[in-house]
Design an enzyme around this catalytic site. Structure first.
Site, mmCIF file in Angstrom:
data_model
loop_
_atom_site.group_PDB
_atom_site.id
_atom_site.type_symbol
_atom_site.label_atom_id
_atom_site.label_comp_id
_atom_site.label_asym_id
_atom_site.label_seq_id
_atom_site.Cartn_x
_atom_site.Cartn_y
_atom_site.Cartn_z
ATOM 1 N N CYS A 1 0.860 -1.183 0.000
ATOM 2 C CA CYS A 1 0.000 0.000 0.000
ATOM 3 C C CYS A 1 0.896 1.233 0.000
ATOM 4 C CB CYS A 1 -0.918 0.008 1.217
ATOM 5 S SG CYS A 1 -2.010 1.441 1.319
ATOM 6 N N CYS B 1 -3.473 7.177 -4.819
ATOM 7 C CA CYS B 1 -3.160 5.745 -4.713
ATOM 8 C C CYS B 1 -1.720 5.479 -5.146
ATOM 9 C CB CYS B 1 -4.125 4.881 -5.529
ATOM 10 S SG CYS B 1 -3.904 3.111 -5.245
#
Length: 333
Positions: free
Chosen positions: A91, A254
């Site tokens: 992530c 992101c």
């Protein structure tokens, strides 16, 4: 105060997207690698993830990172990434949140102007270079795992949408990259319900008929992200609406998605060398990315991406679990 659990955390947000950085109360998860620890946690400890990200302690777009001892000799920490969809291999926004928290809390040796933090993740080693001014973490440049474009010019028959063209790329997770204009939808948050529904339909069809799998680690499989590109985007300045399983939007641009998009831009010849990609989120925040190396992943041409963004501390907390709480693993509304 009565509690069967006391879990310590530093809450952050990275360009709008939360990361609950768990600093204590979990213990060391068994496993010689972070990939093995991810699988063990998913099989035996997943109730702790649900406790921390679901309501009432979390929300429908919550994510977090559980700090662990490193699994390599020179690593500073290991990290397990959690969110409402499960445990991620990697992530990017979460890594920026972790690095910022580690510097701000003095949990790593801090040097100015740059503090380098080596992190072991289920997807592999990542390095965060934190820009530090006056003891404050101003920004984070993340050197991610190699990113590659798995396939270009795919088509998938999606119920309610018809044939949808997409590219599939990997940047720590798999991303179906779709031109929103091909669906006749505007890049506009007033249409977010329609965009969200389209994204969930697309990922369901991909996972049923053409689920991707990492050639070097078959434990990394499936598509839980659909990156919708603004049809007005330029090769070096993109905007995206990121739909994530089971039904929410990334608030940040992101990090792993930006990595996947960068690999796709290179695969299509839209960027070359170390040209910088500016990628904006659905709420208007920004990451900058560039390829710093070329490599291969399982025979696929790949790049090593660096992504720069900012994160901020929002809270410190001890999360408790009263033995009489009727929702010991939270709930999904």
């Amino acid at each position: 105060m009565r509690s069967s659990r006391i879990i310590s955390a530093i809450d952050t947000h990275t360009e709008g997207m939360p990361t609950r950085v768990i600093t204590g109360g979990i213990g060391t998860v068994p496993g010689e690698t972070m990939a093995a620890r991810r699988m063990y946690f998913a099989e035996h400890l997943d109730g702790l993830r649900r406790l921390l990200v679901n309501e009432p302690r979390g929300h429908a777009a919550m994510s977090g990172a559980i700090l662990q001892p490193p699994t390599t000799g020179d690593g500073h920490y290991g990290v397990l990434f959690i969110e409402v969809s499960g445990l991620l291999p990697m992530c990017g926004h979460g890594t920026m949140g972790v690095a910022t928290a580690l510097v701000e809390a003095g949990m790593v040796p801090v040097t100015e102007p740059v503090t380098e933090i080596r992190l072991d993740t289920p997807a592999g080693r990542v390095v965060a270079a934190v820009s530090v001014v006056g003891g404050h973490a101003d920004s984070v440049t993340l050197r991610n795992v190699p990113a590659y474009c798995a396939s270009l010019d795919n088509d998938i028959d999606v119920p309610g949408l018809g044939m949808v063209p997409y590219d599939m790329a990997y940047g720590g997770n798999f991303y179906a990259i779709v031109d929103l204009g091909k669906l006749g939808l505007p890049f506009d948050r007033s249409h977010q319900d329609r965009i969200l529904d389209a994204g969930l339909r697309i990922m369901a069809a991909i996972n049923e008929f053409r689920a991707p799998a990492h050639p070097m680690d078959r434990r990394i499989t499936g598509c839980k992200h659909v990156l919708f590109l603004d049809p007005a985007a330029q090769p070096a300045h993109t905007r995206n609406a990121m739909v994530i399983h089971p039904g929410w939007f990334d608030r940040s641009p992101c990090g792993t998605g930006t990595s996947a998009l960068l690999a796709r831009q290179h695969a299509r010849g839209l960027l070359s060398g170390d040209e910088v990609l500016r990628n904006d989120s659905f709420i208007g925040t920004t990451f900058h990315a560039r390829a710093v190396e070329t490599t291969t992943v399982g025979g696929h041409p790949a790049i090593v991406p660096e992504i720069t963004g900012r994160a901020w501390l929002t809270a410190t907390a001890n999360y408790l679990l009263d033995p009489t709480d009727p929702f010991p693993e939270g709930f999904v509304f």
